[in-house]
Motif scaffolding. Structure first.
Motif, PDB file in Angstrom:
ATOM      1  N   ALA A  46       0.831  -1.206   0.000  1.00  0.00           N
ATOM      2  CA  ALA A  46       0.000   0.000   0.000  1.00  0.00           C
ATOM      3  C   ALA A  46       0.866   1.257   0.000  1.00  0.00           C
ATOM      4  CB  ALA A  46      -0.921   0.001   1.213  1.00  0.00           C
ATOM      5  N   ILE A  47       1.948   1.227   0.754  1.00  0.00           N
ATOM      6  CA  ILE A  47       2.856   2.380   0.791  1.00  0.00           C
ATOM      7  C   ILE A  47       3.498   2.581  -0.569  1.00  0.00           C
ATOM      8  CG2 ILE A  47       4.980   3.283   1.818  1.00  0.00           C
ATOM      9  CD1 ILE A  47       4.202   1.765   4.381  1.00  0.00           C
ATOM     10  N   LEU A  48       3.962   1.488  -1.193  1.00  0.00           N
ATOM     11  CA  LEU A  48       4.594   1.581  -2.508  1.00  0.00           C
ATOM     12  C   LEU A  48       3.619   2.122  -3.544  1.00  0.00           C
ATOM     13  CD1 LEU A  48       7.070   0.988  -4.293  1.00  0.00           C
ATOM     14  CD2 LEU A  48       6.093  -1.261  -4.712  1.00  0.00           C
ATOM     15  N   GLN A  49       2.404   1.632  -3.545  1.00  0.00           N
ATOM     16  CA  GLN A  49       1.413   2.090  -4.514  1.00  0.00           C
ATOM     17  C   GLN A  49       1.154   3.584  -4.353  1.00  0.00           C
ATOM     18  OE1 GLN A  49      -2.349   0.136  -4.155  1.00  0.00           O
ATOM     19  NE2 GLN A  49      -3.156   1.000  -6.056  1.00  0.00           N
ATOM     20  N   GLU A  50       1.020   4.028  -3.116  1.00  0.00           N
ATOM     21  CA  GLU A  50       0.763   5.443  -2.862  1.00  0.00           C
ATOM     22  C   GLU A  50       1.956   6.314  -3.269  1.00  0.00           C
ATOM     23  OE1 GLU A  50       0.184   8.373   0.932  1.00  0.00           O
ATOM     24  OE2 GLU A  50      -0.711   6.389   1.044  1.00  0.00           O
ATOM     25  N   GLU A  51       3.164   5.871  -2.935  1.00  0.00           N
ATOM     26  CA  GLU A  51       4.359   6.666  -3.229  1.00  0.00           C
ATOM     27  C   GLU A  51       4.644   6.733  -4.727  1.00  0.00           C
ATOM     28  OE1 GLU A  51       6.200   8.594  -1.219  1.00  0.00           O
ATOM     29  OE2 GLU A  51       4.827   8.111   0.400  1.00  0.00           O
ATOM     30  N   ARG A  73       2.025  16.579   0.033  1.00  0.00           N
ATOM     31  CA  ARG A  73       1.309  15.788  -0.974  1.00  0.00           C
ATOM     32  C   ARG A  73       2.262  15.189  -2.000  1.00  0.00           C
ATOM     33  NH1 ARG A  73      -1.789  19.927  -4.998  1.00  0.00           N
ATOM     34  NH2 ARG A  73       0.035  21.117  -5.618  1.00  0.00           N
ATOM     35  N   PHE A  74       3.546  15.523  -1.917  1.00  0.00           N
ATOM     36  CA  PHE A  74       4.556  14.971  -2.810  1.00  0.00           C
ATOM     37  C   PHE A  74       5.349  13.885  -2.083  1.00  0.00           C
ATOM     38  CE2 PHE A  74       3.896  19.367  -4.277  1.00  0.00           C
ATOM     39  CZ  PHE A  74       3.467  19.103  -5.573  1.00  0.00           C
ATOM     40  N   SER A  75       6.049  13.071  -2.842  1.00  0.00           N
ATOM     41  CA  SER A  75       6.788  11.945  -2.281  1.00  0.00           C
ATOM     42  C   SER A  75       8.145  12.389  -1.754  1.00  0.00           C
ATOM     43  CB  SER A  75       6.988  10.869  -3.345  1.00  0.00           C
ATOM     44  OG  SER A  75       7.785   9.832  -2.844  1.00  0.00           O
ATOM     45  N   HIS A  76       8.511  11.903  -0.574  1.00  0.00           N
ATOM     46  CA  HIS A  76       9.825  12.178  -0.001  1.00  0.00           C
ATOM     47  C   HIS A  76      10.746  10.968  -0.118  1.00  0.00           C
ATOM     48  CE1 HIS A  76       8.188  15.603   2.766  1.00  0.00           C
ATOM     49  NE2 HIS A  76       8.135  15.900   1.483  1.00  0.00           N
ATOM     50  N   MET A  77      10.384  10.013  -0.939  1.00  0.00           N
ATOM     51  CA  MET A  77      11.209   8.814  -1.123  1.00  0.00           C
ATOM     52  C   MET A  77      12.126   8.993  -2.330  1.00  0.00           C
ATOM     53  SD  MET A  77       9.002   5.466  -0.357  1.00  0.00           S
ATOM     54  CE  MET A  77       9.015   4.870   1.293  1.00  0.00           C
ATOM     55  N   THR A  78      13.368   8.553  -2.169  1.00  0.00           N
ATOM     56  CA  THR A  78      14.321   8.592  -3.272  1.00  0.00           C
ATOM     57  C   THR A  78      14.118   7.344  -4.133  1.00  0.00           C
ATOM     58  OG1 THR A  78      16.005   7.426  -1.988  1.00  0.00           O
ATOM     59  CG2 THR A  78      16.002   9.844  -1.847  1.00  0.00           C
ATOM     60  N   GLU A  79      14.813   7.290  -5.250  1.00  0.00           N
ATOM     61  CA  GLU A  79      14.710   6.123  -6.130  1.00  0.00           C
ATOM     62  C   GLU A  79      15.178   4.861  -5.404  1.00  0.00           C
ATOM     63  OE1 GLU A  79      13.401   5.750  -9.159  1.00  0.00           O
ATOM     64  OE2 GLU A  79      12.731   7.823  -9.057  1.00  0.00           O
ATOM     65  N   GLN A  80      16.247   4.999  -4.598  1.00  0.00           N
ATOM     66  CA  GLN A  80      16.761   3.841  -3.855  1.00  0.00           C
ATOM     67  C   GLN A  80      15.719   3.355  -2.839  1.00  0.00           C
ATOM     68  OE1 GLN A  80      18.520   6.748  -4.023  1.00  0.00           O
ATOM     69  NE2 GLN A  80      20.194   6.204  -5.418  1.00  0.00           N
ATOM     70  N   ASP A  81      15.048   4.288  -2.183  1.00  0.00           N
ATOM     71  CA  ASP A  81      14.008   3.907  -1.223  1.00  0.00           C
ATOM     72  C   ASP A  81      12.882   3.154  -1.915  1.00  0.00           C
ATOM     73  OD1 ASP A  81      15.402   5.153   0.819  1.00  0.00           O
ATOM     74  OD2 ASP A  81      14.244   7.025   0.664  1.00  0.00           O
ATOM     75  N   LEU A  82      12.483   3.640  -3.087  1.00  0.00           N
ATOM     76  CA  LEU A  82      11.417   2.973  -3.840  1.00  0.00           C
ATOM     77  C   LEU A  82      11.842   1.579  -4.291  1.00  0.00           C
ATOM     78  CD1 LEU A  82      10.002   5.936  -5.950  1.00  0.00           C
ATOM     79  CD2 LEU A  82       8.875   4.756  -4.064  1.00  0.00           C
ATOM     80  N   GLU A  83      13.117   1.424  -4.693  1.00  0.00           N
ATOM     81  CA  GLU A  83      13.611   0.117  -5.105  1.00  0.00           C
ATOM     82  C   GLU A  83      13.618  -0.860  -3.929  1.00  0.00           C
ATOM     83  OE1 GLU A  83      17.432   0.707  -6.910  1.00  0.00           O
ATOM     84  OE2 GLU A  83      16.605   1.849  -8.586  1.00  0.00           O
ATOM     85  N   LYS A  84      14.052  -0.389  -2.756  1.00  0.00           N
ATOM     86  CA  LYS A  84      14.061  -1.249  -1.569  1.00  0.00           C
ATOM     87  C   LYS A  84      12.643  -1.663  -1.199  1.00  0.00           C
ATOM     88  CE  LYS A  84      18.180   0.717   0.584  1.00  0.00           C
ATOM     89  NZ  LYS A  84      18.679   1.532   1.712  1.00  0.00           N
ATOM     90  N   LEU A  85      11.729  -0.720  -1.268  1.00  0.00           N
ATOM     91  CA  LEU A  85      10.337  -1.002  -0.947  1.00  0.00           C
ATOM     92  C   LEU A  85       9.740  -1.987  -1.946  1.00  0.00           C
ATOM     93  CD1 LEU A  85       8.280  -0.192   1.190  1.00  0.00           C
ATOM     94  CD2 LEU A  85       7.562   1.666  -0.292  1.00  0.00           C
TER      95      LEU A  85
END
Length: 170
Positions: A46-51, A73-85
């Motif tokens: 759910a977090i990944l889908q939202e981000e 309302r914007f994402s604070h995750m970096t590309e590396q964070d998204l890949e880990k998630l």
């Protein structure tokens, strides 16, 4: 002084009356704290889908801080964070599929431990003809000396505790 109401989300207390409680429960601070609490239990998918649906926060990417914090309302995750998630979500999905297919459960689970315990107990009962000797009591490492322990943690004297002659329990 009267009754006090303690809010577990905000970690604060105040005088408990209808006006104060209603004002607190509808307050911005309480709503943010409550949302943060429930967000901590969301699953990774759910977090990944939202981000992934959010655009990156420019200010956060430039400075590492954002004035809006978790309310941005914007994402604070970096590309590396998204890949880990994403990797975490894929791992969870694989383990879920293995459980549904009835595949062997990976070692370290409760079922594995119970199975090993049952085997160990059955072999111990079949192999032991003589009764086992009780294991002598040993204090856990790091405990203070026996004389410094409170009475509830001291071992019983040899032969057990002496009971008064006319004592009846219950």
């Amino acid at each position: 002084m009267g009754k006090r109401y303690f809010c577990d989300y905000c970690d604060r207390s105040f005088q408990d009356n209808l006006h104060n409680r209603k004002k607190h429960l509808n307050g911005v601070q309480h709503l943010r704290a409550k949302r943060a609490w429930y967000d901590s239990f969301r699953d990774a998918a759910a977090i990944l889908q939202e981000e992934q649906t959010k655009k990156p926060c420019r200010k956060f990417l430039q400075t590492g801080q954002c004035d809006f914090g978790s309310n941005c309302r914007f994402s604070h995750m970096t590309e590396q964070d998204l890949e880990k998630l994403s990797a975490q979500v894929q791992g969870e999905q694989r383990s879920k599929e293995l459980r549904q297919e009835g595949a062997d459960i990976p070692p370290g689970t409760i079922e594995d431990w119970l199975e090993k315990r049952a085997k160990r107990l059955s072999t111990a009962q079949s192999n032991s003809v003589l009764p086992e000797k009780p294991v002598p009591f040993q204090y856990p490492p790091g405990w203070p000396p026996v004389q410094d322990l409170p009475p509830s943690l001291q071992p019983p004297p040899p032969g057990g505790w002496l009971l008064p002659p006319h004592l009846q329990w219950g």
